[in-house]
Write a protein that holds these residues in place. Sequence first.
Motif: not given
Length: 284
Positions: A147-148, A278-284
């Motif tokens: 989803t993310m 990929l890391f930067m596209k995950l919500p922090a």
Amino acid sequence: MIKDRQYNIGLVSIMALLTCLTIGAAFIGESTQDLQTFVSLRGETVLLYGKGIYAKEAVDYALQAIAQDIVTLLVGIPMLVYGAVSKSLRGRAVLVGGLAYFLYTYVSYCFLLQYNQLFLVYVSLMSLSFFGLWHNLPYLKGELVKTMLEPVLNRKSYIIFQWLLALMLSAMWLARIIPTFWGDFSKIQLAHYNTAVIQVLDLGIIVPLACISGYYLWRKTPTGYLLTLILMIKGAALGTALLAMIVMLILKGSAVSIVECIVFTVMIGSIDLLAIRLFMKLPA
């Protein structure tokens, strides 16, 4: 009952202490013997490192282990710490990827290195990383990851990279292994070790996982997104360790394959770039 965050902080604290112990043992210790040269059972001339905990390792293997120890301390442990204290999906992904890196690393230490005083430490780190993965994977739900990432991820580049990674690893390691079928052990460089442990891990686990991950990502399944996320983060950490090994060998004047160095450098640069994206596209 121990809460999830407490479990992870305790797990990472123990792993950090044990990792520091392995680093100290690698760098503290006087020469136990002069460098020894002997001929292995396969007729290969082996030069031992002769210092510290890696005294009985072949020189090139010892240098690679020291380089990996440095990366584990400077990259692996911060990944685990960040993942343990973070409450975000990004943090959980980094924690799982870091634990996968530790599992790969200490499985190879347990089965590749000559028996030494840190054997139980290696076993403990292997076991802790395995059960840490077992605990944390259910929290990293494939549906949530999909989803993310689905709206923002360029799937094609990750699918192609994972399939190319599987192809390059297979070609590179089989080029070393196949000549042994008719008795030529010169390319596989086993030194005085029993078997090719890294090739076992790569051909038996990493290559199939990369193929499966790429396939499921192509099918747009939650499993594909989840496996891709874990493999990219774990691969970035392991790639950094491989780069450190190459640099260490070159600095110490060891013979290295220029072709393999180029292949590994391209792979490492690509996986680091893809993992960061990929890391930067995950919500922090």
